[in-house]
Design a protein around this motif. Structure first.
Motif, PDB file in Angstrom:
ATOM      1  N   LEU A 255      -5.601   3.431  -7.720  1.00 31.97           N
ATOM      2  CA  LEU A 255      -6.249   3.343  -6.410  1.00 31.97           C
ATOM      3  C   LEU A 255      -7.311   4.421  -6.244  1.00 31.97           C
TER       4      LEU A 255
ATOM      5  N   THR B 290      -0.081  -3.094 -10.049  1.00 26.99           N
ATOM      6  CA  THR B 290      -1.121  -3.321  -9.046  1.00 26.99           C
ATOM      7  C   THR B 290      -2.105  -4.358  -9.560  1.00 26.99           C
TER       8      THR B 290
ATOM      9  N   ARG C 239     -10.624   4.629  -0.221  1.00 25.97           N
ATOM     10  CA  ARG C 239      -9.236   4.412  -0.646  1.00 25.97           C
ATOM     11  C   ARG C 239      -8.396   3.890   0.507  1.00 25.97           C
TER      12      ARG C 239
ATOM     13  N   THR D   8      -6.239   0.516   0.540  1.00 28.80           N
ATOM     14  CA  THR D   8      -4.797   0.568   0.789  1.00 28.80           C
ATOM     15  C   THR D   8      -4.409  -0.307   1.974  1.00 28.80           C
TER      16      THR D   8
ATOM     17  N   GLN E   6      -3.767  -3.867   1.053  1.00 27.19           N
ATOM     18  CA  GLN E   6      -2.837  -4.084  -0.043  1.00 27.19           C
ATOM     19  C   GLN E   6      -1.603  -4.821   0.452  1.00 27.19           C
TER      20      GLN E   6
END
Length: 326
Positions: free
Chosen positions: A241, A271, A315, A319, A322
């Protein structure tokens, strides 16, 4: 009406799995009195810990398998695919081959064909919480099944082997992605009307999918509104990430004009970044851009400096988008 079981006098509970004489607590029915002497039913006493242990989820069931990223892809992303499996101890007599399949007719866990070959279905619910253990149990039963019969689902024994124990660790996993499910039957042209209708329904629901050849475990798929690239990556999540955020902040996370890194999801401990692609962008069009991105990602993964404020914002955006599948 069943008689009420007499309750034994309560004694000081022993540690889970232990008996006052130092032996192991025997296996009893869930509604029977717990052998530890607590006076409670087994399911409410020592059976509770046993049940929890039996269903404890293994988050990385394919860890240690050759091609673990493709195992995840075939489990979660790919509608129709097969891959030959190689056993550590070789094939038993009467079994010419063992083939992994994304899904089988009627969602069978496995099928022993008339010629003795075995098809092992990957996209099935796991009863024990460990997909690898359930698949190994299904495979062992399929190897011994009568030719021409499917294998039913069941909870694998807690002490049973896992796929990592049965498969040759040196043998690569080489998925063959299909446009349809004709691999279900050896001769689709001479299949019955019922089988033909089943194939037609399955094929109509399958999303066109292609495995890229220039990078590992990346799969292009076509949907009515837009196309996508879904890429299963082996790197530790936090490190990956960070690297994606560095590229995103630098404007280097796309795969060409009109493409966009839209987020990622977690699947079985790995991931999976996802890109939106324009409708006209096919699998062959994305091969070179994906290879170039792989080089940029390798460079970003090697960076150890803390993220800049802009990279931290990038980031955070990744996130927030996600999703955890499994």
């Amino acid at each position: 009406m069943a008689k009420k079981r007499p309750q034994t006098k309560a004694k000081r509970p022993q540690p889970s799995g232990a008996r006052s004489d130092g032996g192991q607590i025997p296996v009893v029915g869930a509604r029977e009195a717990c052998p530890c002497g607590s006076g409670r039913r087994y399911k409410a006493c020592h059976g509770r810990a046993a049940a929890h242990a039996a269903t404890e989820l293994v988050h990385r069931p394919f860890e240690g398998l050759n091609g673990k990223c493709d195992w995840v892809a075939l489990r979660e992303l790919v509608p129709a695919a097969t891959a030959a499996l190689t056993l550590r101890e070789g094939l038993p007599e009467g079994v010419p081959s063992v083939t992994l399949a994304t899904v089988l007719p009627m969602a069978w866990p496995a099928l022993r064909r008339d010629d003795g070959s075995v098809l092992l279905g990957l996209q099935n619910d796991t009863a024990s919480g460990d997909i690898s253990r359930d698949l190994a149990d299904t495979l062992l039963r399929a190897l011994e099944a009568e030719p021409g019969t499917p294998v039913e689902a069941r909870r694998a024994p807690a002490d049973g082997p896992r796929l990592q124990d049965l498969l040759d660790p040196a043998a690569p996993l080489d998925p063959d992605v299909h446009s349809g499910f004709e691999f279900w039957v050896p001769d689709a042209e001479h299949a019955s009307a019922e089988v033909t209708a089943s194939l037609e329904r399955a094929n109509a629901a399958a999303i066109p999918t292609v495995k890229l050849t220039g990078v590992e475990s990346a799969y292009w798929c076509e949907t009515p509104e837009k196309n996508h690239l879904r890429w299963v990556m082996p790197h530790p999540e936090e490190r990956l990430l960070d690297a994606l955020a560095r590229l995103h902040a630098a404007g280097q996370s796309s795969l060409g004009e009109g493409t966009r890194l839209v987020g990622s999801f977690r699947a079985h401990g790995l991931t999976v970044p996802v890109w939106d692609l324009p409708t006209g962008v096919g699998a062959e069009d994305i091969e070179k851009p994906a290879a170039a991105f792989a080089e940029r990602l390798a460079e970003a993964l090697a960076v150890t400096e803390p993220l800049t404020p802009e990279e931290r914002r990038a980031r955070g955006g990744l996130t927030n988008r996600q999703v955890t599948l499994s």
